[in-house]
Enzyme design. Structure first.
Site, PDB file in Angstrom:
ATOM      1  N   ASP A 122       6.522  27.690  28.601  1.00 15.30           N
ATOM      2  CA  ASP A 122       6.096  28.207  27.294  1.00 15.30           C
ATOM      3  C   ASP A 122       7.535  28.002  26.412  1.00 15.30           C
ATOM      4  OD1 ASP A 122       5.490  28.867  24.654  1.00 15.30           O
ATOM      5  OD2 ASP A 122       5.514  31.002  25.077  1.00 15.30           O
ATOM      6  N   THR A 133       5.130  25.277  20.143  1.00 16.91           N
ATOM      7  CA  THR A 133       6.905  25.802  20.109  1.00 16.91           C
ATOM      8  C   THR A 133       7.636  24.715  20.760  1.00 16.91           C
ATOM      9  OG1 THR A 133       6.189  27.057  22.211  1.00 16.91           O
ATOM     10  CG2 THR A 133       6.413  28.200  20.265  1.00 16.91           C
ATOM     11  N   THR A 134       7.068  23.884  21.689  1.00 14.26           N
ATOM     12  CA  THR A 134       7.783  22.925  22.447  1.00 14.26           C
ATOM     13  C   THR A 134       7.850  21.549  21.479  1.00 14.26           C
ATOM     14  OG1 THR A 134       6.609  23.703  24.362  1.00 14.26           O
ATOM     15  CG2 THR A 134       7.856  21.619  24.393  1.00 14.26           C
ATOM     16  N   ASP A 194      -0.891  32.594  23.415  1.00  9.10           N
ATOM     17  CA  ASP A 194      -1.077  31.295  22.918  1.00  9.10           C
ATOM     18  C   ASP A 194      -2.329  30.932  22.523  1.00  9.10           C
ATOM     19  OD1 ASP A 194       1.859  31.072  22.996  1.00  9.10           O
ATOM     20  OD2 ASP A 194       1.844  29.162  24.037  1.00  9.10           O
TER      21      ASP A 194
END
Length: 562
Positions: A60, A93-94, A393
């Site tokens: 994550d 987020t990535t 998530d």
């Protein structure tokens, strides 16, 4: 020649001009490179050792960056990016980091050619507006009530995570939980508060398949007197208190002067009567379960168990709120103010069960719970932590869809379409801004490219084929090809609609905005002055005792003696 004028103190370091730009871009690219391999379903995991020797194994983006201790200021702001993305929408987020890194990377060429940063920023912002417009165009609305679509969606969002190998398990949990706590606000709006009303309890042991969503609350507590009180109550009447059920103690030291021997027994009797009154006030509502956030004395415990009432004490405030939401009880601050309406009757079962070697109290089978607990079981601590992160998530994704039921294609298809649209539009832009605008269009391809890299296919061929397919419809006037992307598992070029690979519109829009705004902010920096000492009040003595470094200022110069 005049003598050189010293403006800044000697101890200050000042870098300015293009040197700063390059440093910032380098730093941001470094951060993006750390994260890059964790994008997509075939992603790698990162293992981080923290100071205490604990291990975090995750892919994550946010969880990784949170653990990193970074010295460079530009890299720090990149890390902030994934944090905001995580707080806002909980997923993507990535991609944010990869995108921002790419945006800065393409800007580097312009800085070398002495473009002014504001020109680049202007072009980027224009590109952002157009990108969001394209998103609006290709988004499709779905029905939140349709379970299968929701499942496909949440699944594709956590398909990139570690738990995807357990199939629909996590997706099911997330959808169940978010539909339970969703509150109708009217006008078709729904509010889902994940943080307050969904509790994730991790209990090591068992198998992941045993995880479930409880229609109610589970707490890590046992009843006060396990032998005497009932541990299983069907349809309990629940009273929640926020006050101690023990005799009030003096603040710090209370002196009471007793003159006669009998006074002592009177004093004790008063204490006992006080508690008896308290209990009587509560017991006249015939509760089956009394839960308090504060203490509960032995005497009160005795009265309760005599009346056949189970009691639980010293409960966390948050848990108490959840129980109130689940059972329909009202938390009462003073026992004398109890009313019939405050008694919660919504729960179907109160039971204390032993899991592993701990006791857990379950208040479950509620009629219309507005709070729930997700019980996670698994082999090891690390596994459970990772599952919990993925669950967070998944729940955020479900929440976003409930709030804004619009979908865009996943698998890099959205970015490709945006990129193709922007490229086509760039030809109609006049002046010097055209080139950075086009570069921004190319930067969007970073996401499908990274996906292709992580599957291990031939990147160049795949990208060329994709670009051919993506830009094709605009010359033939239909937007059907907006759904062509990379299947992250096999690296094939497929139609995302058939594969059910989707992304939430909110996540994508937020990712684009965050990435581009951050890139603009970093480009606008042209001066870094470091080594600034904290000002002291005149006449103040220097700090005598050694100051303890906080995490925040550990990156100051004073850590590293020159």
């Amino acid at each position: 020649m005049h003598a050189p004028v010293l403006v800044l103190k000697d101890s200050l370091k000042r870098e300015s001009g293009s040197k700063v730009h390059h440093a910032n871009i380098q730093a941001s690219k470094a951060v993006a490179d750390i994260i890059r391999t964790t994008l997509g379903p075939r992603s790698m995991l990162k293992m981080l050792l923290d100071a205490a020797g604990g291990i975090v194994v995750t892919n994550d983006g946010n969880a990784i960056l949170r653990e990193l201790d970074v010295a460079h200021p530009a890299a720090k702001s990149m890390i902030e990016l994934s944090r905001t993305q995580d707080e806002e929408v909980g997923d993507g987020t990535t991609s944010v980091i990869v995108l921002a890194g790419e945006m800065l990377h393409v800007a580097e060429a312009f800085i070398d050619k002495n473009y002014h940063p504001t020109v680049i920023c202007r072009a980027y912002n224009k590109a952002l507006e157009d990108a969001i417009a394209v998103l609006d165009k290709i988004a499709m609305t779905i029905d939140v009530k349709d379970r299968a679509t929701m499942l496909g969606l949440v699944k594709s969002c956590i398909g990139t995570k570690f738990t995807s190998q357990f199939g629909d398990l996590i997706a099911d949990l997330a959808i169940d939980a978010t539909t339970i706590v969703g509150v109708e606000l009217g006008q078709g709006l729904r509010e889902v508060d994940i943080k307050k009303y969904i509790k994730v309890e991790k209990v090591p042991g068992g198998q992941l398949e045993d995880s479930k969503v409880l229609k109610g609350v589970m707490i890590n507590k046992d009843v006060v007197a396990p032998g005497k009180m009932r541990r299983k109550i069907v349809n309990p009447r629940i009273i929640l208190l926020d006050s101690p059920l023990e005799y009030k103690k003096g603040e710090n030291q209370t002196n009471a002067e007793l003159l006669k021997e009998e006074d002592w027994s009177v004093l004790l009797k008063m204490e006992e009567e006080y508690i008896e009154n308290l209990c009587a006030q509560i017991l006249k509502f015939k509760p089956d379960l009394v839960i308090t956030e504060k203490g509960l004395s032995d005497l009160a415990c005795h009265y309760f168990s005599k009346a056949g009432v189970s009691a639980i004490r010293r409960l966390r405030k948050t848990d108490n709120n959840r129980i109130a939401k689940a059972s329909g009880a009202v938390i009462v601050n003073r026992p004398d103010e109890l009313q019939e309406s405050d008694v919660g009757t919504g729960a179907g079962l109160f039971e204390v069960r032993k899991i592993g070697d701990e006791f857990f109290a379950f208040i479950v089978d509620c009629k219309d719970p507005k709070a729930c607990t997700i019980l996670l079981r698994g082999a090891s601590k690390d596994l459970l932590n990772e599952v919990e992160r993925n669950l967070q998530d998944a729940m955020s994704v479900a929440r976003n869809i409930i709030k804004n039921p619009k979908l865009v294609p996943g698998g890099g298809a959205t970015e490709l379409t945006v990129s193709a649209m922007l490229k086509q539009k760039s030809s109609s832009i006049e002046g010097i801004e055209k080139w950075p605008y086009e570069a921004a269009a190319i930067a969007f391809e970073a996401i499908p490219r990274t996906l292709a890299q992580n599957c291990g296919v031939n990147v160049i061929r795949t990208m060329t084929a994709l670009q051919g397919k993506a830009s094709y419809p605009y010359y033939h006037g239909n937007g059907e090809n907006a759904w062509i992307g990379i299947d992250g598992n096999t690296g094939e070029i497929t139609d995302m609609k058939e594969r059910k690979i989707w992304d939430s519109y909110t996540v994508k829009a937020q990712a684009f905005k965050t990435a581009i705004e951050a890139a603009c902010m970093l480009l606008r920096i042209d001066d870094i002055v470091s080594g600034i000492k904290k000002k002291q009040a005149p006449g103040a003595q220097g700090p005598s005792k050694p100051t303890i470094e906080q995490e925040g200022d550990a990156d100051n110069e004073n850590m590293i003696p020159e």
